[in-house]
Design a protein around this motif. Structure first.
Motif, short mmCIF file in Angstrom:
data_model
loop_
_atom_site.label_atom_id
_atom_site.label_comp_id
_atom_site.label_asym_id
_atom_site.label_seq_id
_atom_site.Cartn_x
_atom_site.Cartn_y
_atom_site.Cartn_z
N ASP A 12 48.60 32.30 53.53
CA ASP A 12 47.70 32.56 52.39
C ASP A 12 47.51 31.28 51.59
OD1 ASP A 12 46.78 35.44 50.89
OD2 ASP A 12 46.53 33.57 49.78
N THR A 24 43.08 40.04 45.17
CA THR A 24 42.65 41.41 44.84
C THR A 24 43.84 42.36 44.68
OG1 THR A 24 40.92 40.96 46.45
CG2 THR A 24 40.91 43.13 45.44
N THR A 25 44.84 42.16 45.52
CA THR A 25 45.99 43.06 45.52
C THR A 25 46.67 43.12 44.15
OG1 THR A 25 46.24 42.83 47.88
CG2 THR A 25 48.25 43.37 46.67
N LEU A 68 46.80 52.39 41.48
CA LEU A 68 47.00 53.77 41.91
C LEU A 68 47.22 53.86 43.42
CD1 LEU A 68 44.24 55.50 39.77
CD2 LEU A 68 46.71 55.61 39.44
N GLY A 78 39.36 48.36 52.67
CA GLY A 78 40.77 48.78 52.71
C GLY A 78 41.35 48.82 51.32
C1 LIG Z 1 39.21 46.58 40.18
C2 LIG Z 1 39.90 47.11 41.41
C3 LIG Z 1 40.63 48.28 41.33
C4 LIG Z 1 41.26 48.78 42.46
N1 LIG Z 1 42.07 49.87 42.35
C5 LIG Z 1 42.72 50.34 43.42
C6 LIG Z 1 43.62 51.42 43.28
O1 LIG Z 1 43.89 51.90 42.18
N2 LIG Z 1 44.21 51.89 44.41
C7 LIG Z 1 43.96 51.36 45.64
O2 LIG Z 1 44.50 51.88 46.61
N3 LIG Z 1 43.13 50.30 45.80
C8 LIG Z 1 42.53 49.77 44.72
N4 LIG Z 1 41.71 48.68 44.83
C9 LIG Z 1 41.47 48.11 46.15
C10 LIG Z 1 42.58 47.17 46.59
O3 LIG Z 1 43.15 46.48 45.52
C11 LIG Z 1 42.06 46.16 47.58
O4 LIG Z 1 41.19 46.75 48.48
C12 LIG Z 1 43.18 45.50 48.35
O5 LIG Z 1 44.09 44.92 47.45
C13 LIG Z 1 42.61 44.46 49.29
O6 LIG Z 1 43.67 43.77 49.87
P1 LIG Z 1 43.37 42.65 50.93
O7 LIG Z 1 44.67 42.24 51.49
O8 LIG Z 1 42.35 43.11 51.89
O9 LIG Z 1 42.67 41.49 50.09
P2 LIG Z 1 43.30 40.45 49.04
O10 LIG Z 1 44.38 41.04 48.25
O11 LIG Z 1 42.15 39.85 48.32
O12 LIG Z 1 43.95 39.36 49.99
C14 LIG Z 1 43.19 38.40 50.68
C15 LIG Z 1 43.96 37.10 50.66
O13 LIG Z 1 43.30 36.13 51.47
C16 LIG Z 1 43.57 34.87 50.91
N5 LIG Z 1 42.63 33.87 51.42
C17 LIG Z 1 41.31 33.77 51.16
N6 LIG Z 1 40.80 32.70 51.80
C18 LIG Z 1 41.82 32.12 52.48
C19 LIG Z 1 41.92 30.98 53.31
N7 LIG Z 1 40.87 30.18 53.59
N8 LIG Z 1 43.13 30.67 53.83
C20 LIG Z 1 44.22 31.43 53.56
N9 LIG Z 1 44.17 32.52 52.77
C21 LIG Z 1 42.99 32.86 52.24
C22 LIG Z 1 43.46 35.11 49.41
O14 LIG Z 1 44.14 34.12 48.68
C23 LIG Z 1 44.07 36.50 49.27
O15 LIG Z 1 45.42 36.47 48.86
C24 LIG Z 1 41.11 48.12 43.70
C25 LIG Z 1 40.41 46.92 43.77
C26 LIG Z 1 39.83 46.40 42.63
C27 LIG Z 1 39.12 45.08 42.70
#
Ligand SMILES: Cc1cc2nc3c(=O)[nH]c(=O)nc-3n(C[C@H](O)[C@H](O)[C@H](O)COP(=O)(O)OP(=O)(O)OC[C@H]3O[C@@H](n4cnc5c(N)ncnc54)[C@H](O)[C@@H]3O)c2cc1C
Length: 555
Positions: free
Chosen positions: A39, A47-48, A54, A373
């Motif tokens: 990462d 985003t996480t 919740l 997701g």
């Molecule tokens: C306002 C909001 C409220 C939400 N509420 C909820 C909730 O209550 N309950 C629920 O279940 N879900 C909820 N969600 C959804 C949930 O938070 C996200 O869908 C989830 O966290 C996505 O995780 P991810 O691992 O796909 O993405 P991310 O957490 O965004 O992880 C992606 C990672 O990729 C990394 N990255 C990017 N580019 C590169 C690169 N070039 N090289 C290396 N690393 C890189 C980033 O640094 C990041 O850490 C919510 C989302 C939002 C925005």
């Protein structure tokens, strides 16, 4: 600088260590796959760590007939309660139904019945529904919640991850424990085909500034909202996948006569449901939902979003006048939703898509992107992704995460029973206050002893870090030694509860930086650079926009 010696080979390289990348790493590692997880930030640092926290089925998704998604989420909610009982807690939510609401009581009642049916195998109670007489007959007694026109109330249970960052971290550490190589602050730069079997992936270690190449048979792009950016680095032909929407929250004090339980209320401005959740010593209020096409590295709550949330508070608590000054901080994130042009934000599906690029126009073998997701469904998404990865690797190994307890959950069946057995005993043995032991169990599960063991030879590590929190200094050392923390932000915001308290850690960051400097070998210049960066980032990402109007009424 290119490093050519000691090139490493992996079965699977995952770009992005948010909850989904982390979940895929754990699932794959448990199936004996050799994994590298990268990462560009800290684990769970995007985003996480910007969600509503919740762990839920998503009552709202029933409106859009997303029954399979709700069922999957409710099943995963139950699994998480067992697999991470120290991090995931039941949460009662009340849905007050006013005469003016778009959704009438019968629609909500029907939704509640469906929600119960779709979670038929849950351990949490079923919903309750009451029609109310004038004055709300006893509902939220003593609370200053608006009671005019209140017709009915529905109550139901979901769950909350008090610290989703720690949930993500425990998944990463569990993956590491099972053989995965995990690296934060490593940015993906490029991928090229090296042979029929391997892709050559180059990334930059942002701490050392070195570019490093490794080989991976399968590569997964789990970069959340950045999916298209990373795809563009690999092949310009790949079509757009991401249609992210921004969501912002504000953190306010737990005001006198505020709601005792979480509220899920319909916005009086646009009919969208939003949450007011008791969270630690505060209320978490959110969220908004707005298409976002801007710079993903600089996502903050706009003044309009802050006003939108303040207006809701002022409408639902008319006896209290909320102003900017009542907000401790705001935070914002981009939901990594599938690109569905023409749809309203709230209509975009919350289902995830696993894209196998060998089946798309660009025909890239052994390259997969994750689109969408939720926090809640990270495990089932990961199972599905690793099933596909196994097919590509020609391995026939079943998923092992369904009942797999995360690293801090080892030995815990019920958190209440565990606390009954160990809180008082440990407080006595380690000579710390009961509340410290209790807090550390919620934070680290059965690993809380490893934190307290650090205090045996250094009793100064029992001291609290900040007067605002129960965190103790030993947690700083533990974060660096055992939890891959590399910066002050990692320590304050994602390893301890300090950076997300009302002071944002600004009351103690100088002290923390001195302890971290000694442990990480920073000289005074580096310590000061880290300190300045922390303060700058906290102001940029969390400060309230429009706070110069701090006492102005928002109607
Ligand atoms: C306002 C909001 C409220 C939400 N509420 C909820 C909730 O209550 N309950 C629920 O279940 N879900 C909820 N969600 C959804 C949930 O938070 C996200 O869908 C989830 O966290 C996505 O995780 P991810 O691992 O796909 O993405 P991310 O957490 O965004 O992880 C992606 C990672 O990729 C990394 N990255 C990017 N580019 C590169 C690169 N070039 N090289 C290396 N690393 C890189 C980033 O640094 C990041 O850490 C919510 C989302 C939002 C925005």
């Amino acid at each position: 600088m290119e490093k050519n010696n000691n090139i490493e080979y992996f079965d699977l390289i995952i770009i992005g260590a948010g909850i989904n990348g982390a979940g895929i790493a754990l699932d794959a590692a448990l199936r004996g796959i050799k994994v590298l997880l990268l990462d560009k930030r800290d684990f769970g640092g995007y985003t996480t760590s910007a969600s509503t926290k919740l762990i839920h089925g998503g009552l709202r998704y029933l409106e859009y007939m997303e029954f399979p998604l709700v069922r999957e989420s409710l099943r995963e909610r139950e699994r998480l309660l067992h697999n991470a009982p120290h991090l995931i807690k039941p949460l009662q939510l009340n849905v007050p139904l006013y005469k003016t609401n778009k959704r009438g009581p019968l629609v909500i009642k029907l939704g509640m019945i469906l929600y119960d049916l779709l979670s038929y195998d849950k351990s949490l109670p079923n919903h309750n529904f009451h029609f109310l007489q004038k004055g709300g007959n006893g509902f939220e007694k003593g609370s200053i919640l608006r009671k005019d026109d209140l017709k009915a109330v529905a109550s139901y249970y979901d769950c909350i991850a008090q610290f989703p960052e720690r949930l993500c971290l425990e998944i990463v550490l569990s993956a590491k424990q099972n053989g995965a190589v995990v690296k934060n602050y490593c940015e993906f730069l490029s991928m090229t085909k090296s042979s029929d079997d391997y892709n050559r992936v180059t990334y930059k270690d942002l701490m050392s500034d070195l570019s490093i190449s490794v080989y991976g048979r399968v590569v997964v792009n789990a970069t959340g909202p950045y999916v298209d950016n990373v795809n563009a680095l690999i092949n310009k032909e790949i079509k757009r996948r991401m249609g992210g929407t921004k969501g912002s929250h504000i953190i306010i004090e737990k005001f006198a006569n505020g709601p005792k339980e979480a509220l899920y209320i319909e916005s009086h401005q646009d009919g969208r449901p939003f949450f007011i959740i008791p969270w630690r010593d505060y209320y978490l209020v959110g969220t908004t939902d707005i298409y976002f096409e801007d710079d993903f590295d600089r996502v903050t709550a706009s003044e309009d979003e802050v006003k939108y949330l303040l207006r809701e508070l002022n409408y639902y608590f008319p006896k209290r006048e909320f102003v900017h000054n009542d907000i401790f901080y705001s935070y914002s994130g981009v939901r990594p939703l599938p690109y569905e042009p023409g749809k309203k934000e709230r209509q975009i599906t919350r289902k995830h898509i696993i894209v196998d690029h060998s089946k798309e126009k660009e025909k890239i073998d052994n390259y997969i992107s994750i689109v969408g997701g939720k926090l809640t469904t990270y495990r089932s998404l990961s199972e599905e992704a690793v099933n596909l990865i196994c097919t590509k690797l020609k391995k026939d190994i079943n998923c092992r995460t369904r009942n797999y307890k995360l690293i801090g959950a080892a030995g815990i069946q019920s958190i209440e029973e565990y606390k009954k057995e160990y809180t008082a005993k440990s407080a006595k043995n380690y000579e710390v206050p009961l509340e410290t032991a209790d807090y550390l169990i919620d934070f680290y599960g059965s690993n809380f002893r490893d934190v307290l063991n650090l205090t045996i030879s250094r009793s100064d590590l029992k001291d609290p870090i900040s007067s605002e929190n129960k965190d103790i200094k030993a947690q700083i050392i533990y974060a660096i030694e055992k939890e891959e923390a590399k910066t002050l932000e990692d320590i304050l915001i994602r390893r301890t509860g300090i950076g997300t308290n009302k002071t944002l850690g600004l009351d103690c960051v100088d002290d923390v930086s001195k302890i971290a400097a000694a442990k990480l070998g920073w000289n005074e210049t580096i310590r000061k650079q880290n300190l300045e960066k922390y303060i700058e980032n906290v102001h940029f990402f969390y400060e309230i926009k429009g706070s110069e109007k701090k006492m102005e009424t928002v109607k």
